[in-house]
Design an enzyme around this catalytic site. Structure first.
Site, PDB file in Angstrom:
ATOM      1  CG  ASP A 118      36.740  -1.791   2.356  1.00 10.37           C
ATOM      2  OD1 ASP A 118      36.001  -2.741   2.679  1.00 10.37           O
ATOM      3  OD2 ASP A 118      36.450  -0.984   1.446  1.00 10.37           O
ATOM      4  CG  HIS A 171      34.940   1.465  -0.810  1.00 10.78           C
ATOM      5  ND1 HIS A 171      34.628   0.119  -0.775  1.00 10.78           N
ATOM      6  CD2 HIS A 171      34.492   1.935  -2.001  1.00 10.78           C
ATOM      7  CE1 HIS A 171      34.002  -0.207  -1.899  1.00 10.78           C
ATOM      8  NE2 HIS A 171      33.903   0.872  -2.663  1.00 10.78           N
ATOM      9  CG  ASP A 229      36.062  -3.572  -0.891  1.00 10.96           C
ATOM     10  OD1 ASP A 229      37.114  -3.552  -0.226  1.00 10.96           O
ATOM     11  OD2 ASP A 229      35.042  -2.955  -0.551  1.00 10.96           O
ATOM     12  CG  HIS A 250      31.831   3.640   4.211  1.00 10.42           C
ATOM     13  ND1 HIS A 250      32.978   4.303   3.817  1.00 10.42           N
ATOM     14  CD2 HIS A 250      31.778   2.504   3.461  1.00 10.42           C
ATOM     15  CE1 HIS A 250      33.579   3.601   2.862  1.00 10.42           C
ATOM     16  NE2 HIS A 250      32.876   2.505   2.636  1.00 10.42           N
TER      17      HIS A 250
HETATM   18 ZN   LIG Z   1      34.698  -1.356   0.691  1.00  5.97          ZN
END
Ligand SMILES: [Zn+2]
Ligand SMILES: [Zn+2]
Length: 443
Positions: free
Chosen positions: A147, A149, A236, A108
């Protein structure tokens, strides 16, 4: 036989808080599992010790504001440095592939950094990629981000880079942090198509991921012909993850790894520290080492019903069609401070969830058919009344784009307090504060 490198940096003294998902014991159970099951004793496994990244390697890729000294980077530099240790081992052919089991995560964290967001301050994979290009002359790299996200930071860093293909498969940004990663985000004007986002409905499990890999992701990677494949191996998407709503199993992750065949996998998120991480890390690791992972089974059973079968196949077919139909729509701007050429303009607001503030950024990219194009990012942290400028001359810049970069750096030295020039072409970084050139590393 594969020679698989592993590096383990659990950062047992770094966390974002006692009850935060990104906390010290995140890799504790993984450590027990991997060491106690004798994985390290497999003949094809080679273990490495963590390393520390050089600040120069950071600034080549990311602008850290207002300066490096404002951040506690100790753990982050070891997470990056450890990824670099494996990258170097791969380049020296000591290993055929490798897994950096490190934290804190990084995907991120973008081109400009004012703080921590999504638990990330430095982008492990992006810094690694640019080191491999600089040091070993690697040309084309594909990143496959698994991931849950969207890896908005990695996308941000390489958005204008035609030589890095960034593919992210993740839970739809309308239902989860960071709220981006849609089909229309496909790369800048000199790098159109070098970003591929596959946002999935909550509830998708192994079947959907494997279908997308087989029918969409891997064909896109093969068409790009990368010299190297890196997997941002977030975990995740597991059915027990407390932050997300997907249904992937540990064996599913093993199969994903087997299909991607990454040269290097770097751990990203994954917050079910006892129910998922030990199993997934084991499955990924066994898949990399070419060992059977079918015996890796979680102690818990999936709670939700998986979206699979015809539903996921027709969803993905529609999404692929939508993605193919997206056409570029650039806004070109003329400004007094811009050197000759056509400059595409965009702006974005980046939310730093860890500390709760916003960055506003105006961005210009020089349209060029000869190179990736020089980039100008004017970044503001309104809550602190701070502003900083990044100029990036890209790898393999053409003479016109290189000159445009120098012109911009010179113009902005007089206008703004902080100006960083990332000269990737010449492998230099320069920093100006209040119009004077200073040592970017402090001191
Ligand atoms: Zn993540
Ligand atoms: Zn150019």
């Amino acid at each position: 036989m594969n020679k698989t490198g592993i590096i383990f940096f659990p950062a047992f003294d770094w966390s974002l808080g006692e009850f935060h998902p990104e906390r010290e014991e995140r890799l504790l159970y993984t450590q027990e599992q991997i060491f106690e099951e004798g994985i390290m004793d497999l003949p094809q496994v080679r273990q490495y010790s963590p390393g520390v990244a050089d600040l120069f390697d950071v600034l080549r890729t990311q602008a850290i504001y207002p300066d490096l000294q404002q951040h506690n980077l100790d753990a982050h530099l070891i997470a990056v440095g450890s990824s670099l240790v494996l990258g170097n081992a791969l380049m020296k052919k000591e290993i055929t592939n490798g897994f950096a089991l490190v934290r804190p995560p990084g995907h991120h964290s973008g081109a400009t950094v004012w703080g921590n967001r999504g638990f990330c301050t430095l982008n492990n994979e992006a810094i690694l990629i640019n080191v491999l290009r600089t040091k070993y002359g690697i040309k084309k790299i594909a990143v496959i981000d698994t991931d849950v996200h969207h890896g908005d930071g990695t996308q941000d860093i390489f958005y204008h880079d035609p030589n890095v293909l960034y593919i992210s498969i993740h839970q739809d940004g309308r239902t989860i942090f960071p709220g981006t990663g849609f089909t229309e985000e496909k790369g800048g004007p000199n790098a159109w198509g070098s970003v591929l986002n596959i946002p999935l409905l909550p509830g998708v499990g192994d079947e959907g991921f494997l279908y997308a890999l087989e029918n969409w992701i891997m064909p896109a990677v093969e068409a790009f012909k990368p010299d190297l494949i890196i997997n941002s191996a977030g975990q995740d998407n597991h059915f027990t993850d407390p932050l997300a709503s997907m249904n992937v199993t540990a064996r599913g992750y093993g199969k994903i790894t087997e299909m991607i065949k990454p040269d290097l996998a770097v751990l990203e998120g994954g917050y079910a520290i006892e129910g998922a991480l030990p199993y997934i890390n084991m499955a990924i690791f066994l898949a990399l080492a070419g060992e059977d992972y079918s015996g890796v089974v979680e102690s818990q059973k999936p709670k939700h019903t998986e979206i699979g079968g015809d539903t996921i196949r027709s969803f993905l077919t529609d999404l692929k069609r939508t993605n193919e139909a997206v056409r570029p729509s650039w806004v070109f701007r003329k400004e007094q401070f811009l050197p000759a050429g056509d400059w595409a303009y965009s702006e974005k607001s980046i939310y730093y969830d860890t500390d709760g503030f916003k960055e506003n950024r105006r961005e210009y990219i020089r349209k060029c058919s000869h190179c990736g194009g020089t980039v100008l990012m004017i970044s503001r942290k309104p809550s602190a009344f701070q502003k900083a400028v990044l100029v990036r001359i890209p790898f393999e810049a053409c003479p016109n784009c290189e000159q445009a970069g120098y012109d911009l750096a010179e113009t902005f030295q007089k206008l703004e307090k902080t100006v960083l020039l990332q000269n990737q072409l010449r492998d230099q970084v320069h920093l100006w504060t209040d119009g004077r050139e200073v040592n970017p590393f402090g001191g």
